[in-house]
Design a protein around this motif. Structure first.
Motif, mmCIF file in Angstrom:
data_model
loop_
_atom_site.group_PDB
_atom_site.id
_atom_site.type_symbol
_atom_site.label_atom_id
_atom_site.label_comp_id
_atom_site.label_asym_id
_atom_site.label_seq_id
_atom_site.Cartn_x
_atom_site.Cartn_y
_atom_site.Cartn_z
ATOM 1 N N LEU A 11 0.848 -1.192 0.000
ATOM 2 C CA LEU A 11 0.000 0.000 0.000
ATOM 3 C C LEU A 11 0.883 1.240 0.000
ATOM 4 C CD1 LEU A 11 -2.721 1.504 0.369
ATOM 5 C CD2 LEU A 11 -2.439 1.149 2.838
ATOM 6 N N VAL A 12 0.684 2.097 -0.979
ATOM 7 C CA VAL A 12 1.454 3.335 -1.059
ATOM 8 C C VAL A 12 0.519 4.495 -1.340
ATOM 9 C CG1 VAL A 12 3.576 2.202 -1.824
ATOM 10 C CG2 VAL A 12 1.937 3.058 -3.525
ATOM 11 N N GLN A 13 1.021 5.693 -1.117
ATOM 12 C CA GLN A 13 0.248 6.898 -1.417
ATOM 13 C C GLN A 13 0.536 7.356 -2.846
ATOM 14 O OE1 GLN A 13 1.074 9.814 1.621
ATOM 15 N NE2 GLN A 13 -0.270 8.800 3.086
ATOM 16 N N PRO A 14 -0.361 8.108 -3.429
ATOM 17 C CA PRO A 14 -0.106 8.634 -4.785
ATOM 18 C C PRO A 14 1.209 9.396 -4.842
ATOM 19 C CG PRO A 14 -2.394 8.967 -4.181
ATOM 20 C CD PRO A 14 -1.719 8.451 -2.946
ATOM 21 N N GLY A 15 1.943 9.162 -5.914
ATOM 22 C CA GLY A 15 3.231 9.805 -6.103
ATOM 23 C C GLY A 15 4.416 9.003 -5.597
ATOM 24 N N ASN A 85 5.933 7.368 -9.314
ATOM 25 C CA ASN A 85 4.760 8.234 -9.417
ATOM 26 C C ASN A 85 3.472 7.416 -9.535
ATOM 27 O OD1 ASN A 85 3.284 10.605 -9.591
ATOM 28 N ND2 ASN A 85 3.571 10.790 -11.799
ATOM 29 N N LEU A 86 3.314 6.492 -8.625
ATOM 30 C CA LEU A 86 2.139 5.628 -8.665
ATOM 31 C C LEU A 86 0.865 6.418 -8.418
ATOM 32 C CD1 LEU A 86 3.698 2.588 -6.850
ATOM 33 C CD2 LEU A 86 2.618 2.509 -9.101
ATOM 34 N N GLN A 87 -0.195 5.998 -9.094
ATOM 35 C CA GLN A 87 -1.491 6.656 -9.016
ATOM 36 C C GLN A 87 -2.574 5.631 -8.657
ATOM 37 O OE1 GLN A 87 -1.730 10.023 -9.249
ATOM 38 N NE2 GLN A 87 0.521 9.949 -9.459
ATOM 39 N N PRO A 88 -3.692 6.099 -8.154
ATOM 40 C CA PRO A 88 -4.768 5.153 -7.812
ATOM 41 C C PRO A 88 -5.149 4.226 -8.971
ATOM 42 C CG PRO A 88 -5.237 7.289 -6.863
ATOM 43 C CD PRO A 88 -4.013 7.475 -7.710
ATOM 44 N N ALA A 89 -5.030 4.697 -10.196
ATOM 45 C CA ALA A 89 -5.354 3.855 -11.349
ATOM 46 C C ALA A 89 -4.388 2.689 -11.517
ATOM 47 C CB ALA A 89 -5.367 4.692 -12.625
ATOM 48 N N ASP A 90 -3.270 2.719 -10.817
ATOM 49 C CA ASP A 90 -2.296 1.623 -10.871
ATOM 50 C C ASP A 90 -2.641 0.496 -9.902
ATOM 51 O OD1 ASP A 90 0.169 4.181 -11.194
ATOM 52 O OD2 ASP A 90 -0.562 2.865 -12.803
ATOM 53 N N THR A 123 -1.627 -1.429 -4.081
ATOM 54 C CA THR A 123 -2.742 -0.532 -3.804
ATOM 55 C C THR A 123 -2.202 0.881 -3.636
ATOM 56 O OG1 THR A 123 -3.966 -2.300 -2.697
ATOM 57 C CG2 THR A 123 -4.689 -0.036 -2.298
ATOM 58 N N VAL A 124 -2.752 1.795 -4.393
ATOM 59 C CA VAL A 124 -2.335 3.193 -4.328
ATOM 60 C C VAL A 124 -3.525 4.007 -3.839
ATOM 61 C CG1 VAL A 124 -1.309 5.129 -5.539
ATOM 62 C CG2 VAL A 124 -0.821 2.782 -6.286
ATOM 63 N N SER A 125 -3.380 4.542 -2.660
ATOM 64 C CA SER A 125 -4.499 5.252 -2.049
ATOM 65 C C SER A 125 -3.980 6.255 -1.033
ATOM 66 C CB SER A 125 -5.440 4.270 -1.368
ATOM 67 O OG SER A 125 -6.474 4.958 -0.683
#
Length: 126
Positions: A11-15, A85-90, A123-125
């Motif tokens: 689980l990571v945050q956007p970006g 630069n992960l995004q929720p769409a990933d 999970t990107v959230s």
């Protein structure tokens, strides 16, 4: 027996960034093409990137070009997917797959990949 084991999801945050690993046993990534593929719930499987036996990368999804990098360590028989630069769409389950043919090139055809890992959740959230 051929086995692929993915790791590095979470689980990571956007970006933020993550690096996924795919450890292959029974076949070496030094002689076989490897693909990274993802699938989100209710969506079709998406080919992200491939790397040929010779180390030639290819990126198949426009939204990951410039953000994701595929690589491998032949000595360790491990393939990697660096994701920036992960995004929720990933958000998806990420799989690695190995082409059973020796000296294979990377393709975006699932039928070319005889061996698949169990997947790792990304999970990107916020």
């Amino acid at each position: 027996q051929v086995r692929l084991e993915e790791s590095g999801g979470g689980l990571v945050q956007p970006g933020e960034s993550l690096t996924l690993s795919c450890a292959a046993s029974g076949r070496s990534v030094s002689r076989h093409a490897v693909a990274w593929v993802r699938q989100a719930p209710g969506k079709e499987r998406q080919f992200l990137a491939t790397i040929s036996w010779a180390g030639t990368p290819a990126y198949w999804l426009d939204s990951v070009k410039g953000r994701f990098t595929i690589s491998k360590d032949n000595d360790k028989s491990v393939a990697y997917l660096q994701m920036n630069n992960l995004q929720p769409a990933d958000t998806a389950v990420y799989f690695c797959a190995l082409n059973g043919r020796r000296f294979s090139s990377g393709t975006d055809n699932s039928a070319d990949y005889e061996y698949w890992g169990q997947g790792t959740q990304v999970t990107v959230s916020s």
